[in-house]
Structures are given as structure tokens and as C-alpha cells.
Design a protein around this motif. Structure first.
Motif, short mmCIF file in Angstrom:
data_model
loop_
_atom_site.label_atom_id
_atom_site.label_comp_id
_atom_site.label_asym_id
_atom_site.label_seq_id
_atom_site.Cartn_x
_atom_site.Cartn_y
_atom_site.Cartn_z
N TRP A 4 0.81 -1.18 0.15
CA TRP A 4 0.20 0.09 0.04
C TRP A 4 0.90 1.48 0.07
O TRP A 4 2.01 1.50 0.52
CB TRP A 4 -1.11 0.02 1.25
CG TRP A 4 -1.85 1.35 1.51
CD1 TRP A 4 -2.86 1.39 0.58
CD2 TRP A 4 -1.36 2.35 1.97
NE1 TRP A 4 -3.40 2.62 1.05
CE2 TRP A 4 -2.38 3.36 1.67
CE3 TRP A 4 -0.30 2.73 2.37
CZ2 TRP A 4 -2.27 4.64 2.11
CZ3 TRP A 4 -0.02 4.18 3.16
CH2 TRP A 4 -1.17 5.18 2.96
N CYS A 6 0.25 5.75 -0.67
CA CYS A 6 -0.60 6.65 -0.98
C CYS A 6 -0.06 7.40 -2.21
O CYS A 6 1.21 7.55 -2.44
CB CYS A 6 -0.35 7.88 0.40
SG CYS A 6 -1.62 9.31 0.02
N CYS A 10 -4.08 12.77 -4.92
CA CYS A 10 -5.65 11.93 -5.09
C CYS A 10 -6.22 12.82 -3.98
O CYS A 10 -7.24 13.58 -4.42
CB CYS A 10 -4.98 10.64 -4.84
SG CYS A 10 -6.52 9.64 -4.48
N CYS A 13 -9.20 9.98 0.08
CA CYS A 13 -9.53 9.50 1.54
C CYS A 13 -10.14 10.77 2.39
O CYS A 13 -10.51 10.83 3.60
CB CYS A 13 -8.22 8.88 2.13
SG CYS A 13 -6.91 10.02 2.21
N CYS A 91 -9.29 -0.65 0.04
CA CYS A 91 -10.12 0.52 0.41
C CYS A 91 -9.76 1.54 -0.42
O CYS A 91 -10.78 2.23 -0.94
CB CYS A 91 -9.75 0.60 1.68
SG CYS A 91 -10.39 -0.35 2.76
N CYS A 92 -8.61 1.73 -0.76
CA CYS A 92 -8.31 2.76 -1.79
C CYS A 92 -8.69 2.73 -3.12
O CYS A 92 -9.25 3.56 -3.74
CB CYS A 92 -6.45 3.06 -1.99
SG CYS A 92 -6.06 3.86 -0.46
N HIS A 95 -12.48 3.34 -2.92
CA HIS A 95 -12.65 4.81 -2.51
C HIS A 95 -12.41 5.84 -3.62
O HIS A 95 -13.18 6.86 -4.23
CB HIS A 95 -12.03 5.39 -1.29
CG HIS A 95 -12.58 6.57 -0.70
ND1 HIS A 95 -13.98 6.32 0.04
CD2 HIS A 95 -12.29 7.54 -0.05
CE1 HIS A 95 -14.58 7.45 0.48
NE2 HIS A 95 -13.39 8.29 0.34
N ILE A 96 -11.29 5.58 -4.36
CA ILE A 96 -10.83 6.26 -5.69
C ILE A 96 -12.11 5.96 -6.54
O ILE A 96 -12.47 7.21 -7.01
CB ILE A 96 -9.87 5.92 -6.27
CG1 ILE A 96 -8.41 6.44 -5.28
CG2 ILE A 96 -9.30 6.47 -7.49
CD1 ILE A 96 -7.12 5.85 -5.48
N TYR A 110 -2.91 5.24 -9.19
CA TYR A 110 -2.64 4.36 -8.27
C TYR A 110 -2.70 3.05 -8.65
O TYR A 110 -1.63 2.34 -8.05
CB TYR A 110 -4.23 4.30 -7.36
CG TYR A 110 -3.89 3.57 -6.09
CD1 TYR A 110 -3.52 4.32 -5.12
CD2 TYR A 110 -4.60 2.28 -5.93
CE1 TYR A 110 -3.26 3.47 -3.84
CE2 TYR A 110 -4.33 1.56 -4.73
CZ TYR A 110 -3.83 2.33 -3.63
OH TYR A 110 -3.51 1.53 -2.43
#
Length: 119
Positions: A4, A6, A10, A13, A91-92, A95-96, A110
């Protein structure tokens, strides 16, 4: 296995709209929930998120629930440490997709930076 990370520019979150996260009470303490709700601006974005520069203005002092750490995810979501990487990546991705879309530049960056590394 992918790790993972970040990605810059972006901020998905930081979109804190409570309606998008109906289970907040399940994983935040009452004090954390109060803090979370106080951080939500009228547009659903965190009041500490600089949308023009796409950066958190309180990054080093951000709340614990904003940090992707093994102990945080174990405490909040009961995610074992060995499953954290894939859980956080999933999760990313989710959510993205929900904020910017599946074919957005954010998603492309990502996937290129995080997901494709593990292939």
C-alpha cells in the motif's frame, strides 16, 4: 505482493461524507466520531484538505483514524497485520472509484504505482 502507498494529488480519503460511510459508529469511538464529524465541510470534504493543492494541511498532526498503520487497522477494522496491505489497497481502489471514477487519472496513477507493482 503489492505494498500500500498513498499517491500524491489524490485525496480520495479526504472525502469524509458521512453518508458514504454509514458504519462510522462501528469503528470510531464516540470522541473520534465527534472529531470526524467536526472535520466534514459542507461539501463533504475534510476542512483540513486543501483542494487547490490536493494536500492535507494537518498531515503531521492528522487524527489516528486518518493514518494507515497496522495497529489502527487492527483496532478499527479487526484486520490482522498480515492482511493490512491488501485491505488498504482494496479500500483505496474502492474509494478512488467512488470519488473520481474507475477510469480517472487518480485511479490510473494508483493502479500504476501500487497495484501493478505486485504483478
Amino acid at each position: 505482493m503489492p505494498t500500500w502507498q498513498c499517491i500524491e494529488n489524490c485525496g480520495a480519503c479526504c472525502h469524509l461524507e458521512p453518508g458514504d460511510r454509514p458504519d462510522l459508529e462501528d469503528y470510531l469511538t464516540p470522541a473520534q466520531l465527534e472529531q470526524y464529524l467536526a472535520m466534514v465541510g459542507p461539501d463533504g470534504w475534510c476542512i483540513n484538505y486543501d483542494q487547490a493543492h490536493r494536500k492535507c494541511t494537518i498531515y503531521t498532526e492528522r487524527p489516528r483514524f486518518c493514518r494507515v498503520l497496522p495497529e489502527t487497522f487492527t483496532e478499527m477494522f479487526d484486520v490482522p497485520t498480515e492482511e493490512l496491505q491488501q485491505f488498504a489497497i482494496d479500500c483505496c481502489l474502492e474509494h478512488i472509484d467512488s470519488i473520481y471514477g474507475d477510469e480517472s487519472p487518480e485511479m490510473e496513477r494508483y493502479v500504476a504505482k501500487v497495484v501493478n507493482i505486485g504483478l
